[in-house]
Write a protein that holds these residues in place. Structure first.
Motif, PDB file in Angstrom:
ATOM      1  N   GLY A 165      12.347  -1.044   5.056  1.00 32.94           N
ATOM      2  CA  GLY A 165      12.535  -0.481   3.721  1.00 32.94           C
ATOM      3  C   GLY A 165      11.456   0.511   3.342  1.00 32.94           C
ATOM      4  N   VAL A 166      11.632   1.044   2.162  1.00 30.21           N
ATOM      5  CA  VAL A 166      10.762   2.097   1.655  1.00 30.21           C
ATOM      6  C   VAL A 166      10.235   1.660   0.295  1.00 30.21           C
ATOM      7  CG1 VAL A 166      10.753   4.473   0.806  1.00 30.21           C
ATOM      8  CG2 VAL A 166      11.930   3.917   2.926  1.00 30.21           C
ATOM      9  N   PHE A 167       8.958   1.898   0.065  1.00 32.02           N
ATOM     10  CA  PHE A 167       8.284   1.367  -1.134  1.00 32.02           C
ATOM     11  C   PHE A 167       7.647   2.499  -1.948  1.00 32.02           C
ATOM     12  CE2 PHE A 167       8.578  -1.800   2.125  1.00 32.02           C
ATOM     13  CZ  PHE A 167       8.994  -2.927   1.427  1.00 32.02           C
ATOM     14  N   ASP A 168       7.435   2.213  -3.221  1.00 30.32           N
ATOM     15  CA  ASP A 168       6.726   3.156  -4.099  1.00 30.32           C
ATOM     16  C   ASP A 168       5.219   2.957  -3.987  1.00 30.32           C
ATOM     17  OD1 ASP A 168       9.188   3.997  -5.396  1.00 30.32           O
ATOM     18  OD2 ASP A 168       9.147   2.013  -6.352  1.00 30.32           O
ATOM     19  N   LEU A 169       4.839   1.719  -3.657  1.00 30.70           N
ATOM     20  CA  LEU A 169       3.425   1.355  -3.649  1.00 30.70           C
ATOM     21  C   LEU A 169       3.179   0.330  -2.545  1.00 30.70           C
ATOM     22  CD1 LEU A 169       0.584   1.133  -5.031  1.00 30.70           C
ATOM     23  CD2 LEU A 169       1.581  -0.618  -6.521  1.00 30.70           C
ATOM     24  N   ILE A 170       2.158   0.590  -1.741  1.00 29.71           N
ATOM     25  CA  ILE A 170       1.703  -0.399  -0.755  1.00 29.71           C
ATOM     26  C   ILE A 170       0.270  -0.774  -1.134  1.00 29.71           C
ATOM     27  CG2 ILE A 170       1.201  -0.892   1.670  1.00 29.71           C
ATOM     28  CD1 ILE A 170       3.311   1.186   2.452  1.00 29.71           C
ATOM     29  N   VAL A 171       0.017  -2.071  -1.260  1.00 36.77           N
ATOM     30  CA  VAL A 171      -1.339  -2.546  -1.560  1.00 36.77           C
ATOM     31  C   VAL A 171      -1.780  -3.519  -0.478  1.00 36.77           C
ATOM     32  CG1 VAL A 171      -1.298  -2.280  -4.082  1.00 36.77           C
ATOM     33  CG2 VAL A 171      -0.370  -4.362  -3.047  1.00 36.77           C
ATOM     34  N   SER A 172      -3.088  -3.596  -0.277  1.00 38.28           N
ATOM     35  CA  SER A 172      -3.611  -4.586   0.664  1.00 38.28           C
ATOM     36  C   SER A 172      -5.091  -4.857   0.391  1.00 38.28           C
ATOM     37  CB  SER A 172      -3.454  -4.091   2.111  1.00 38.28           C
ATOM     38  OG  SER A 172      -3.882  -5.106   3.014  1.00 38.28           O
ATOM     39  N   ASN A 173      -5.446  -6.122   0.512  1.00 34.75           N
ATOM     40  CA  ASN A 173      -6.849  -6.506   0.624  1.00 34.75           C
ATOM     41  C   ASN A 173      -6.979  -7.121   2.010  1.00 34.75           C
ATOM     42  OD1 ASN A 173      -9.447  -7.413   0.456  1.00 34.75           O
ATOM     43  ND2 ASN A 173      -8.993  -9.121  -0.924  1.00 34.75           N
ATOM     44  N   PRO A 174      -7.102  -6.266   3.037  1.00 35.70           N
ATOM     45  CA  PRO A 174      -7.081  -6.779   4.414  1.00 35.70           C
ATOM     46  C   PRO A 174      -8.436  -7.388   4.772  1.00 35.70           C
ATOM     47  CG  PRO A 174      -7.535  -4.441   4.459  1.00 35.70           C
ATOM     48  CD  PRO A 174      -7.361  -4.816   2.998  1.00 35.70           C
ATOM     49  N   PRO A 175      -8.507  -8.073   5.916  1.00 36.48           N
ATOM     50  CA  PRO A 175      -9.831  -8.500   6.393  1.00 36.48           C
ATOM     51  C   PRO A 175     -10.665  -7.265   6.695  1.00 36.48           C
ATOM     52  CG  PRO A 175      -8.133  -8.911   8.053  1.00 36.48           C
ATOM     53  CD  PRO A 175      -7.432  -8.433   6.832  1.00 36.48           C
ATOM     54  N   TYR A 176     -11.910  -7.231   6.200  1.00 36.43           N
ATOM     55  CA  TYR A 176     -12.730  -6.026   6.440  1.00 36.43           C
ATOM     56  C   TYR A 176     -14.176  -6.329   6.785  1.00 36.43           C
ATOM     57  CZ  TYR A 176     -13.606  -6.466   1.282  1.00 36.43           C
ATOM     58  OH  TYR A 176     -13.912  -6.884   0.011  1.00 36.43           O
ATOM     59  N   ILE A 177     -14.473  -7.566   7.125  1.00 34.73           N
ATOM     60  CA  ILE A 177     -15.837  -7.911   7.506  1.00 34.73           C
ATOM     61  C   ILE A 177     -16.000  -7.679   9.015  1.00 34.73           C
ATOM     62  CG2 ILE A 177     -17.578  -9.750   7.514  1.00 34.73           C
ATOM     63  CD1 ILE A 177     -16.624  -9.189   4.687  1.00 34.73           C
ATOM     64  N   GLY A 178     -16.981  -6.854   9.391  1.00 36.61           N
ATOM     65  CA  GLY A 178     -17.281  -6.678  10.811  1.00 36.61           C
ATOM     66  C   GLY A 178     -18.001  -7.906  11.334  1.00 36.61           C
ATOM     67  N   VAL A 179     -17.762  -8.261  12.604  1.00 35.86           N
ATOM     68  CA  VAL A 179     -18.386  -9.473  13.157  1.00 35.86           C
ATOM     69  C   VAL A 179     -19.901  -9.503  12.910  1.00 35.86           C
ATOM     70  CG1 VAL A 179     -18.795 -10.805  15.270  1.00 35.86           C
ATOM     71  CG2 VAL A 179     -16.535  -9.839  14.816  1.00 35.86           C
ATOM     72  N   PRO A 180     -20.623  -8.378  13.084  1.00 42.12           N
ATOM     73  CA  PRO A 180     -22.075  -8.439  12.859  1.00 42.12           C
ATOM     74  C   PRO A 180     -22.451  -8.805  11.416  1.00 42.12           C
ATOM     75  CG  PRO A 180     -21.453  -6.384  13.956  1.00 42.12           C
ATOM     76  CD  PRO A 180     -20.191  -7.045  13.528  1.00 42.12           C
ATOM     77  N   GLU A 181     -21.536  -8.562  10.463  1.00 47.43           N
ATOM     78  CA  GLU A 181     -21.842  -8.852   9.053  1.00 47.43           C
ATOM     79  C   GLU A 181     -21.581 -10.302   8.671  1.00 47.43           C
ATOM     80  OE1 GLU A 181     -20.522  -4.550   7.189  1.00 47.43           O
ATOM     81  OE2 GLU A 181     -19.068  -6.165   7.384  1.00 47.43           O
ATOM     82  N   LEU A 182     -20.930 -11.045   9.567  1.00 47.61           N
ATOM     83  CA  LEU A 182     -20.592 -12.441   9.243  1.00 47.61           C
ATOM     84  C   LEU A 182     -21.835 -13.233   8.865  1.00 47.61           C
ATOM     85  CD1 LEU A 182     -17.946 -13.717  11.817  1.00 47.61           C
ATOM     86  CD2 LEU A 182     -17.783 -13.746   9.310  1.00 47.61           C
ATOM     87  N   ALA A 183     -22.931 -12.926   9.559  1.00 51.71           N
ATOM     88  CA  ALA A 183     -24.179 -13.657   9.324  1.00 51.71           C
ATOM     89  C   ALA A 183     -24.714 -13.437   7.908  1.00 51.71           C
ATOM     90  CB  ALA A 183     -25.225 -13.228  10.349  1.00 51.71           C
TER      91      ALA A 183
END
Ligand code: GLN
Length: 287
Positions: free
Chosen positions: A174-192
């Motif tokens: 399908g086709v949308f007017d709006l796509i939103v996302s809060n995806p995972p964005y932590i890089g492995v080195p930042e986990l600490a």
């Protein structure tokens, strides 16, 4: 034992565990144990607490002293003025993410796609704010989709949302007017650098992208590359980002051909949302 003594004991236990915000957390957990609204707590301070409620409170304090997030202990979190069920299978909705809601509400939309919906907080809030809209909300995690469906039902929004198990756009049509996302964005080195609450208790797949190269950008690459196949001309893509990812994610939007690429800050002044508009294309009169 009276509520006031129980509270003082709980605060002391949380302080001893080294938690910031011990007093506030203990109050929230006491209201939960007593099953009363938080604003009634002061009035209840002189009351005797039943044995089951005392146990409930001590169990909650023990969990918090081990750094379990408050939202997971009480099973709920307020987001944009509504209550959402939260379990260890979903990211705890954060106030930062309300910035994405505000950005998304800037333009009208009737067809919405939420990628990596988790608790459903983003899609369901947008549906509640836009009574004529319909949403498709996807997640790779089946347990997360169950929580989101529960939240949809509790908010009376089930008839306007379709939940799908999908790896980003994989199962989406399908086709949308709006796509939103809060995806995972932590890089492995930042986990600490993450707080123990987050690192030890929140779902790893909601924090760190699969196939990440250390930058935390892998999910944005997939989303930017494919979003225009699912957006109407002039539709918007809006994503939450980590506060140091503004330039990199704006560059991904621009490379993918989005117009009006912009960055929005959250209430703490951190870069938080990147938005872009799918090209309108040439109107027939210009051809
Ligand atoms: N904002 C979250 C944190 O910093 C991360 C959320 C995410 O990766 N989408 O803990």
């Amino acid at each position: 034992m009276r509520a006031a003594e129980l509270l003082a004991d709980g605060i002391a236990r949380l302080r001893a565990a080294g938690l910031d915000g011990a007093a506030g957390d203990a109050r929230v957990l006491l209201a939960y144990a007593l099953d009363i609204p938080r604003d009634r707590l002061t009035l209840a301070m002189g009351d005797d607490v039943s044995t089951p409620a005392q146990h409930r409170f001590q169990t909650a304090i023990t969990a918090r002293a081990a750094y379990r997030p408050v939202a997971q202990i009480i099973g709920r979190r307020a987001f944009f003025g509504r209550d959402f069920a939260v379990t260890p299978d979903v990211l705890d909705p954060r106030p930062d993410t309300e910035t994405l809601i505000e950005a998304a509400l800037e333009q009208p939309f009737s067809r919405l796609l939420d990628l990596g919906t988790g608790s459903g907080a983003i899609a369901l809030t947008l549906l509640a704010e836009r009574p004529d809209a319909q949403a498709v909300a996807v997640d790779l995690s089946q347990p997360a989709l169950k929580v989101a469906a529960r939240n949809a039902k509790a908010l009376g929004l089930s008839s306007r949302v379709t939940f799908l198990r999908s790896d980003w756009f994989g199962a989406v049509g399908g086709v949308f007017d709006l796509i939103v996302s809060n995806p995972p964005y932590i890089g492995v080195p930042e986990l600490a650098d993450l707080s123990r609450d987050v690192r030890d208790y929140e779902p790893r797949m909601a924090l760190v992208p699969t196939d990440d190269d250390g930058s935390g950008l892998a999910a944005y690459r997939v989303i930017c590359a494919q979003a225009q196949n699912y957006l109407r001309p002039g539709g918007w893509l809006r994503v939450e980002i980590g506060y140091r990812q503004g330039a990199a994610v704006q560059a991904l939007f621009t490379e993918a051909g989005f117009d009006h690429v912009s960055l929005r800050k959250d209430l703490s002044g951190h870069a938080r949302v990147v938005s872009g508009q799918a090209p309108l294309g040439q109107s027939p009169s210009e051809l």
